[in-house]
Design a protein around this motif. Structure first.
Motif, short mmCIF file in Angstrom:
data_model
loop_
_atom_site.label_atom_id
_atom_site.label_comp_id
_atom_site.label_asym_id
_atom_site.label_seq_id
_atom_site.Cartn_x
_atom_site.Cartn_y
_atom_site.Cartn_z
N VAL A 1 -63.39 -12.34 80.42
CA VAL A 1 -62.54 -11.47 81.23
C VAL A 1 -63.15 -11.29 82.62
O VAL A 1 -62.44 -11.33 83.64
N SER A 2 -64.45 -11.10 82.66
CA SER A 2 -65.11 -10.91 83.96
C SER A 2 -64.94 -12.14 84.85
O SER A 2 -64.64 -12.02 86.04
N ARG B 1 -60.57 -3.20 76.99
CA ARG B 1 -59.87 -2.49 78.09
C ARG B 1 -60.26 -1.01 78.11
O ARG B 1 -60.54 -0.44 79.17
N ARG B 2 -60.25 -0.40 76.93
CA ARG B 2 -60.49 1.04 76.83
C ARG B 2 -61.93 1.39 77.21
O ARG B 2 -62.17 2.34 77.96
N CYS B 3 -62.88 0.62 76.69
CA CYS B 3 -64.29 0.95 76.91
C CYS B 3 -64.75 0.64 78.33
O CYS B 3 -65.54 1.39 78.90
N CYS B 4 -64.28 -0.46 78.87
CA CYS B 4 -64.80 -0.91 80.18
C CYS B 4 -63.85 -0.63 81.33
O CYS B 4 -64.17 -0.94 82.49
N GLY B 5 -62.67 -0.07 81.02
CA GLY B 5 -61.73 0.28 82.08
C GLY B 5 -61.23 -0.91 82.87
O GLY B 5 -60.97 -0.80 84.07
N LEU B 6 -61.09 -2.05 82.20
CA LEU B 6 -60.68 -3.27 82.89
C LEU B 6 -59.16 -3.43 82.84
O LEU B 6 -58.53 -3.17 81.82
#
Length: 874
Positions: A189-190, A221-226
């Motif tokens: 994703v990064s 998504r939830r943990c890293c706010g991506l």
């Protein structure tokens, strides 16, 4: 023109120009907004239409474009000077390396407002930045409770980051519990977000796809706010075709067999309200013939010419995929896409999938099998007859595509082209239908003759034992077989005749379709739907003829075999071919064209090396500097959580007394574990035999006894999980891909070592090839394949840090044969009891009798990985 323009052919491939013309014509010459995909030469290879406007304006769907794409829209007045709005959008998106082209309605000229930059620097990943997410106090720890830092997960993350940054092929075995999906999703994703480049994640099982889409990606998504877009991509055949649905609704009486009408009515009702047009949206499993009548198929698609293109579920899904950062697919779809790219040499264009350069292949131990299946061919009577049945229905000659074509000619002939329509209709009646019936009769006769002859030969040659008469028999087409009279006088002669007859009929269909070009444009529009379906039948028949010709050609790189099975007492036959090795094909279509490839699984290594895996999929052809390898042990404490029991006083599989001893041993094991057991077999026949013997006895003990095949896989597993004391008898696919945590599964019984049947044609051929090359096929091929399967079966037991249980192997060869060490050395560090059944069972009783896992933790740790545990010897 007020503005200098360039020739469109210098910027667009011919297919793209044709597609754009069709789209502009469909929009009645108004403005349309498209996004084009470019190849390495920066030529537009494919376009998707996202909006239609009026003569002077069109909505610009800029969020749908990715870096390296190009916006395309037309100016109907032919003046290609960009407006202020055009310049504003081009300026904004140009900074993201998205181009902007303006074209005229004939697509002869183009004005490139902004060109795409060919060379761009990738922004590399920073390991320290990504690993911080996993550290105590990092994003995952803050949002997940409980959360536990896992060192192997971070080690895998480092290997994945290096593979992305250095354009490498990484092979990683990550033991159960490593958290490998998050270890590759975070860098994937990064990378996608930093470089505006999609990443493909391919899995083998639906279970893992669901885990990624429903659990892991939402968690990320939830943990890293991506903020990123992920799409599950399905094969085209999973979607309904609105054109076919429309045809069935209006002309079903001509096209569809009466027996399918009821289910087709249900499918039509569903088609009117479905959310995504996918088979997965159905609340019932459709019959194969009924679904085929409405499914989307590549060779029956008119793309932009289709009146339903804008609403097409498949193309809506494809457009969604084109703008996604992460694509989740399965191995079969990946291989199909790679094969299309290999044939078209379109590695930077849209094939089945949009273009990509970074691939993560999870459950990679299946890659060889999936590649083999994708490269295989099967010739059967049913395959040919189904195609002929689409032209004229097999049960009702008044139905089928040719009858539908004739009915459409009545419509055309009443308004346009009456004379030509009459001539073609007459030709269909007097020539095409007769030729189709003649070919049908030929196919039936030839396959009946070959089925009977091969059946007699297999009986005579002892290939089919008396007790196996109703089961499938397979035998290879070897050099000795091709010297027999059966091959020369029956198979070869009949196949040559069949190929020639199919080609003659294909020529007739070709000439029929050519005659249609003489019709007016209006008539061709009316007939276009049925003509594309007839063209599809023609091309598929041609492929069959080509495959028949190839089957008759000697090719030492191909394994060919014949399968024969009896249905209702009558033999039926299939002719199959598969490559001996997929190494060259994978190198050509995969390794040579993609910058980063991650191959991972919990079971890739044999005795701590990847030699077998690399040889099987062609990685031995890749330079060492391009490869990285990593083996990560499971973080679970197998010494504390489990034991491995191997009774040594049971007969070996195949020896007298084995089945009877196995029956009693399984029952005693289940009594000790109080149910909660998964019993894994390597053959359906032994499974069924022992299930019939043991089911009443297990039921009397008070445990529910389940058997694979007695319901869907999903329902069976749910029943097994729900009844915590139940016992499940299973084989084949249940050795892997099932995740039962907690008390519902505390005992895994492996009835024998999972060696592949050596009489399977492709296995037999690969074994011979190794021996011919001077190798030891048993140790180089048979043992490694069995070890991989064995590790998968073993891995069903411990799925979390809280799980405990016992694995029992009722195959003493694992300790009496030299190769047994390879199996044991490929397992995690586990306590092992290798002794008589009484000793093994006593060890199990002590294990299950411990009050808590912690009470077992204090036991003395043995010095070797599979040393007998002395406590159980007292």
């Amino acid at each position: 023109m007020k503005t200098t323009a360039w020739l469109a052919k210098e910027y667009f491939l011919p297919d793209a120009i044709s597609s754009i013309k069709d789209a502009i014509e469909k929009a009645m010459g108004n403005e349309i907004f498209m996004i084009g995909r470019l190849n390495d030469d920066l030529l537009v290879t494919d376009v998707d239409v996202y909006a239609m406007g009026n003569k002077t304006a069109v909505p610009a769907m800029i969020k749908e474009a990715k870096c390296g794409d190009v916006f395309i829209h037309n100016h109907p007045d032919g003046i290609l000077e960009p407006s202020d709005a055009d310049l504003e959008i081009a300026s904004c998106m140009g900074s993201q390396n998205v181009g902007c082209y303006i074209i005229n309605n004939t697509v002869e000229f183009v004005y490139p407002v902004v060109k795409v930059m060919k060379e761009r620097l990738c922004e590399k990943l920073t390991f320290s930045e990504l690993s911080a997410q996993f550290q105590p106090g990092g994003n995952f720890a803050r949002h997940l409770s409980p959360y536990e830092y896992r060192k192997p997960q971070v080690e895998m993350l480092k290997s994945v980051v290096d593979a992305f940054n250095e354009d490498k092929i990484a092979v990683i075995e990550a033991g159960t519990g490593t958290g490998k999906s998050m270890a590759y999703l975070v860098p994937a994703v990064s990378w996608s977000m930093k470089n505006q480049e999609r990443v493909v994640v391919s899995t083998h099982t639906i279970n893992l796809q669901e885990q990624l889409m429903e659990k892991d990606i939402p968690m990320l998504r939830r943990c890293c706010g991506l903020d990123f877009k992920s799409v599950l991509v399905k094969g085209r055949n999973n979607y309904l075709c609105l054109r076919k649905v429309s045809n069935v609704r209006s002309e079903g009486g001509t096209l569809i067999e009466d027996k399918d009408r009821r289910q087709l009515n249900d499918l039509l009702a569903w088609a009117a309200k479905t959310r995504d047009g996918s088979k997965a949206d159905l609340n019932f499993v459709p019959q194969e013939d009924a679904w085929e009548a409405i499914q989307s198929e590549a060779d029956q698609c008119t793309r932009l010419k289709c009146p339903f293109y804008d609403e097409c579920f498949f193309y809506i899904a494809r457009r969604s995929a084109a703008s996604a950062d992460i694509l989740v697919i399965n191995h079969y779809l990946l291989m199909a896409d790679l094969m299309v790219r290999k044939e078209t040499k379109g590695y930077d264009a849209v094939a089945i999938l949009p273009p990509f350069q970074k691939i993560i292949i999870d459950e990679a131990h299946h890659l060889e099998d999936v590649a083999t299946a994708n490269l295989s061919t099967t010739i059967s009577r049913l395959r040919i007859v189904k195609l002929l049945g689409r032209l004229v229905n097999l049960k009702d000659a008044r139905k089928g595509l040719l009858q539908y074509l004739k009915s459409k000619f009545k419509e055309v002939g009443s308004v346009h082209d009456k004379a030509i329509a009459g001539e073609i209709t007459n030709r269909i009646n007097t020539e095409i239908l007769e030729a189709r019936q003649l070919l049908y009769d030929t196919v039936q006769g030839i396959f009946e003759d070959m089925s009977q002859s091969v059946s007699n030969y297999s009986n005579y040659a002892g290939l089919q034992k008396e007790e196996m008469r109703d089961e499938e028999c397979k035998f290879r087409v070897t050099a000795s077989f091709t010297s027999t009279d059966l091959w020369r006088d029956v198979i070869e002669n009949q196949f040559r005749k069949l190929s020639a007859d199919i080609q003659k009929f294909v020529s007739l269909l070709t000439s029929l379709l050519d005659e249609m070009t003489e019709l007016s444009k209006k008539s061709q529009e009316v007939l276009s739907s049925v003509l594309i379906d007839i063209l599809s039948c023609k091309m598929r028949l041609k492929f069959v003829a080509n495959e028949i010709d190839a089957f008759l050609v000697e090719n030492e790189k191909i394994c060919k075999w014949i399968e024969i099975k009896r249905y209702a007492g009558e033999p039926t036959i299939r002719f199959c071919a598969a490559p001996l090795s997929v190494s060259e094909d994978l190198k050509t279509c995969l390794y040579d064209h993609y910058r980063t490839i991650l191959l991972t699984s919990a079971t890739l290594a044999i005795n701590k090396t990847f030699t077998f895996f690399k040889d099987s999929i062609g990685l031995q052809q890749i330079p060492e500097r391009q490869l990285s390898e990593l083996i990560l042990d499971s973080p679970f404490d197998y010494q504390r959580q489990s034991i491995l029991g191997i009774p040594t006083d049971i007969a070996e599989p195949g020896q007298p007394g084995y089945v009877a001893a196995l029956e009693e041993s399984i029952l005693q094991t289940i009594e000790i574990s109080k149910g909660r057991a998964l019993v894994l077999f390597t053959s359906y026949s032994l499974l069924n035999d022992l299930y019939q013997r043991l089911e009443p006895r297990i039921t009397r003990l008070g445990y529910l006894c389940l058997k694979q095949g007695a319901g869907s896989r999903h329902n069976l597993l749910e029943a097994f999980k729900k009844d915590a004391s139940s016992v499940l008898f299973a084989t084949d696919s249940f050795w892997e891909g099932i995740d039962v945590r907690g008390g519902a599964l505390e005992c895994v019984i492996l009835t024998r070592l999972p060696f592949k049947v050596p009489t399977q044609p492709i296995i037999e051929a690969r074994v011979e090839a190794i021996e011919k090359a001077g190798g030891d096929a048993f140790f180089q091929y048979s043992v490694p394949m069995a070890v991989i399967k064995f590790k998968q079966g073993f891995g069903r037991l411990i799925r979390s840090r809280e799980d405990t249980g016992v694995v029992v192997v009722f195959d003493r060869r694992i300790v009496t044969k030299r190769y047994g060490r390879v199996f044991l050395q490929s397992l995690p560090d586990i306590r092992c009891i290798k002794d008589k059944r009484d000793v093994v069972f006593q060890g199990m009783r002590l294990f299950f009798g411990s009050d808590t896992a912690s009470s077992r933790q204090g036991n003395e740790r043995p010095s070797g990985k599979t040393t007998k545990y002395s406590l159980y010897k007292k």
